[in-house]
Motif scaffolding. Structure first.
Motif, mmCIF file in Angstrom:
data_model
loop_
_atom_site.group_PDB
_atom_site.id
_atom_site.type_symbol
_atom_site.label_atom_id
_atom_site.label_comp_id
_atom_site.label_asym_id
_atom_site.label_seq_id
_atom_site.Cartn_x
_atom_site.Cartn_y
_atom_site.Cartn_z
ATOM 1 N N ARG A 1 -3.683 2.198 -5.271
ATOM 2 C CA ARG A 1 -4.867 2.472 -4.446
ATOM 3 C C ARG A 1 -5.472 1.184 -3.904
ATOM 4 O O ARG A 1 -5.886 1.118 -2.754
ATOM 5 C CB ARG A 1 -5.930 3.197 -5.272
ATOM 6 C CG ARG A 1 -5.669 4.649 -5.389
ATOM 7 C CD ARG A 1 -6.985 5.434 -5.331
ATOM 8 N NE ARG A 1 -6.672 6.833 -5.506
ATOM 9 C CZ ARG A 1 -6.702 7.442 -6.686
ATOM 10 N NH1 ARG A 1 -7.057 6.787 -7.763
ATOM 11 N NH2 ARG A 1 -6.380 8.712 -6.775
ATOM 12 N N ARG A 2 -5.535 0.184 -4.783
ATOM 13 C CA ARG A 2 -6.150 -1.084 -4.360
ATOM 14 C C ARG A 2 -5.365 -1.709 -3.218
ATOM 15 O O ARG A 2 -5.931 -2.199 -2.237
ATOM 16 C CB ARG A 2 -6.180 -2.054 -5.541
ATOM 17 C CG ARG A 2 -7.571 -2.175 -6.111
ATOM 18 C CD ARG A 2 -7.586 -2.850 -7.419
ATOM 19 N NE ARG A 2 -7.356 -4.289 -7.348
ATOM 20 C CZ ARG A 2 -7.120 -5.030 -8.421
ATOM 21 N NH1 ARG A 2 -7.061 -4.478 -9.602
ATOM 22 N NH2 ARG A 2 -6.941 -6.325 -8.310
ATOM 23 N N LEU B 1 -3.287 -0.189 -1.130
ATOM 24 C CA LEU B 1 -3.403 0.660 0.069
ATOM 25 C C LEU B 1 -4.745 0.414 0.755
ATOM 26 O O LEU B 1 -4.821 0.283 1.984
ATOM 27 C CB LEU B 1 -3.250 2.136 -0.313
ATOM 28 C CG LEU B 1 -3.491 3.140 0.814
ATOM 29 C CD1 LEU B 1 -2.428 3.001 1.884
ATOM 30 C CD2 LEU B 1 -3.522 4.570 0.292
ATOM 31 N N ALA B 2 -5.801 0.320 -0.053
ATOM 32 C CA ALA B 2 -7.136 0.097 0.505
ATOM 33 C C ALA B 2 -7.196 -1.250 1.216
ATOM 34 O O ALA B 2 -7.762 -1.366 2.305
ATOM 35 C CB ALA B 2 -8.185 0.177 -0.591
ATOM 36 N N MET B 3 -6.600 -2.250 0.615
ATOM 37 C CA MET B 3 -6.628 -3.592 1.198
ATOM 38 C C MET B 3 -5.871 -3.616 2.534
ATOM 39 O O MET B 3 -6.332 -4.199 3.510
ATOM 40 C CB MET B 3 -5.995 -4.571 0.195
ATOM 41 C CG MET B 3 -6.248 -6.011 0.490
ATOM 42 S SD MET B 3 -7.994 -6.414 0.460
ATOM 43 C CE MET B 3 -8.031 -7.767 1.604
ATOM 44 N N GLU C 1 -6.498 10.764 1.113
ATOM 45 C CA GLU C 1 -7.449 9.796 0.569
ATOM 46 C C GLU C 1 -8.039 9.023 1.750
ATOM 47 O O GLU C 1 -7.691 9.281 2.892
ATOM 48 C CB GLU C 1 -6.738 8.855 -0.405
ATOM 49 C CG GLU C 1 -6.107 9.618 -1.561
ATOM 50 C CD GLU C 1 -5.637 8.737 -2.690
ATOM 51 O OE1 GLU C 1 -5.681 7.519 -2.539
ATOM 52 O OE2 GLU C 1 -5.239 9.288 -3.728
ATOM 53 N N GLY D 1 -12.404 2.507 -1.545
ATOM 54 C CA GLY D 1 -11.376 3.559 -1.509
ATOM 55 C C GLY D 1 -11.934 4.872 -2.024
ATOM 56 O O GLY D 1 -12.696 4.889 -2.984
ATOM 57 N N VAL E 1 -10.122 5.128 3.156
ATOM 58 C CA VAL E 1 -10.683 3.803 2.927
ATOM 59 C C VAL E 1 -11.862 3.633 3.879
ATOM 60 O O VAL E 1 -11.753 3.928 5.073
ATOM 61 C CB VAL E 1 -9.636 2.698 3.200
ATOM 62 C CG1 VAL E 1 -10.267 1.320 3.092
ATOM 63 C CG2 VAL E 1 -8.479 2.814 2.222
ATOM 64 N N TYR F 1 -14.768 -3.151 1.320
ATOM 65 C CA TYR F 1 -14.093 -1.876 1.556
ATOM 66 C C TYR F 1 -14.189 -1.034 0.306
ATOM 67 O O TYR F 1 -14.461 -1.543 -0.785
ATOM 68 C CB TYR F 1 -12.650 -2.092 1.985
ATOM 69 C CG TYR F 1 -11.790 -2.753 0.944
ATOM 70 C CD1 TYR F 1 -11.704 -4.143 0.875
ATOM 71 C CD2 TYR F 1 -11.059 -2.000 0.026
ATOM 72 C CE1 TYR F 1 -10.931 -4.752 -0.086
ATOM 73 C CE2 TYR F 1 -10.285 -2.617 -0.937
ATOM 74 C CZ TYR F 1 -10.226 -3.983 -0.985
ATOM 75 O OH TYR F 1 -9.464 -4.590 -1.939
#
Lengths: 96, 395
Positions: B68-69, B71-73, A24, A37, A26, A35
């Motif tokens: 996901r949120r 991890l993205a942060m 995946e 994802g 970011v 940001y």
């Protein structure tokens, strides 16, 4: 204005960073600190879009990779393109 | 499960601190986790939550979307902080060449020292303390390197006479904000100012980093600054959880070096005991921070002038005129003259920025509007003072 898929290509602006993680990714826009994802399919779309010479070429590559109708793929690809453009994470330019 | 925000905050603190929590996680719904993740974003601790849940193996109890949120942060914070550190390296070298000492403060210092990973602490800006008596010199250096002022100077020379900090923003990659100080917590109201020289007695080299010439404050000064910055500047109720976590990390990281006697002694001198006490109490409450048992009794021995400021939420003065009057009282006559001049006749670029103008032709009208606003605020202040006087007489 909708870009011409046969003559336009996607570039990554200088202010965008990408970090891939376990299939995946970011994306980070340093300019506005947003940001985004990407799941594994989104990441693949991003990779193909940003390395193909036109959007059309990218959709052809993806069509070969995924078992999906061209209509669905076009729809998904344009949804992703619109969101990425809106957030300043890609730029669509006309080939010279 | 609906819980008050204060309970969610406690739960979030326990999660990021990796404490054992006796809770039935299966009873936690997707919505509950969503609420906790959102709270972690608001409190500036979502990368920490990601880190803590990953390390404890609890991540799988969250929905895929929440995972996901987080991890993205975490990843976005890490990416941004990498850029910030590269920029810090460039700036430090530039200032060093100009014989200006650079002390890393708050976020940039914390991620280089007390945090185990640079992706764990979101940062809004680069905060640096500089050994330059005039801020116009480092400002010139920064401007040469692509920075512009966040707020245009209201009067030529203003920053060297009336200001102890300037905010700049880089107009190209990595678009960071830069706050340069030559004194700390000595803002315009100056009601908790500390002598500038004191900071220069508190510096030490920042070791084990790739950035040369960078310095930091000693642990006691860092703790005091973190406590005062959080509680005096923002008021107890508004301090994000992440700032208390900074204090927890500071104490744990420097546990063998922290000289508590020295810390109290400084806090007494600057009348920061009440701020220190509140900050420590809250930090221990949230993170079970290891603090010597006699700390709180030492803190509460003496009450100080800032007591009211920390027990109540920090309030703004009722009118802008009263606010400026607060500033006025601590300035010398020349500075007072300048302040009045700035209020009445700031530079056109300041007016342009202040009133968000698009063209310059309307500038004169906005000067008139400004004078009218000042007069209106002045009359409002007089009316307020009369009312207050009458009320006190009535009592």
């Amino acid at each position: 204005m909708t870009p011409n898929r046969f003559t336009s290509r996607v570039i990554i602006p200088e202010h965008v960073l990408i970090q891939e993680l376990d299939g995946e990714a970011v994306l980070l826009n340093l300019k506005n600190e947003t940001y985004f994802g990407l799941d594994s399919i989104g990441l693949r779309m991003w990779q193909v879009l940003t390395t193909s010479s036109t959007i059309y070429e990218a959709s052809e590559i993806l069509l070969n990779e995924y078992d999906v109708s061209s209509e669905t793929l076009e729809n998904d690809l344009h949804k992703l393109l619109d969101r990425l453009v809106e957030q300043g994470l890609i730029e669509v330019i006309e080939n010279e | 499960m609906t819980t008050p925000r204060s309970l969610d905050r406690l739960l979030l603190a326990s999660l990021i601190a990796g404490q054992d929590i006796d809770l039935n996680w299966n009873a936690f719904s997707e919505n509950d986790w969503d609420r906790i993740v959102r709270l972690s974003e608001e409190e500036g601790v979502s990368p920490l939550l990601y880190w803590a849940l990953s390390n404890s193996g609890m991540m799988s109890v969250l929905s895929k979307q929440c995972q996901r949120r987080l991890l993205a942060m975490y990843t976005a914070t890490r990416l941004k902080n990498e850029q910030i550190l590269l920029e810090l390296q460039t700036l430090t070298e530039l200032f060093y060449e100009a014989h200006i000492q650079v002390v890393a403060l708050k976020g940039v210092c914390y991620i280089l020292t007390i945090y185990p990973d640079i992706g764990l602490r979101p940062m809004g800006d680069i905060d640096l303390l500089l050994s330059s008596s005039k801020l116009s010199i480092p400002r010139r250096i920064a401007k040469k390197n692509g920075y512009v002022e966040e707020i245009p100077e209201a009067f030529p020379g203003f920053i060297d006479i009336l200001s102890s900090e300037i905010s700049l923003r880089k107009t190209s990659v990595p678009f960071v904000r830069l706050d340069l100080h030559n004194s700390l917590l000595a803002e315009r109201s100056l009601n908790y100012a500390v002598p500038a020289n004191w900071y220069w007695e508190q510096i030490e080299p920042l070791v084990n980093t790739k950035i040369n010439y960078l310095q930091t404050l000693k642990p006691e000064a860092q703790l005091l600054l973190a406590a005062a910055h959080a509680v005096l500047k923002h008021g107890r109720a508004d301090v994000p959880l992440g700032w208390y976590y900074d204090i927890d990390c500071l104490i744990r990281f420097y546990i063998n070096r922290m000289d508590w006697e020295k810390t109290f002694s400084y806090s007494r001198t600057f009348q920061w005991q009440s701020a220190l006490e509140v900050a420590l109490l809250q930090t221990v409450n949230y993170f079970n921070t290891p603090i010597p048992p006699d700390v709180f009794s030492s803190c509460s021995k003496n009450k100080d002038r800032n007591q009211e400021l920390v027990t109540k939420e920090q309030r703004r003065t009722a009118t802008q005129v009263l606010n400026e009057y607060q500033n006025f009282r601590v300035l010398n006559w020349y500075q007072r003259f300048l302040l009045v001049l700035i209020l009445i006749m700031p530079s056109p670029s300041y007016i342009y920025w202040r009133y968000n103008l698009r063209t310059y032709w309307s500038l004169p009208a906005w000067y008139i509007y400004r004078w009218w606003s000042i007069c209106k605020d002045g009359l409002g202040t007089i009316w307020l003072l009369i009312q207050k006087e009458l009320l006190e007489k009535g009592r």
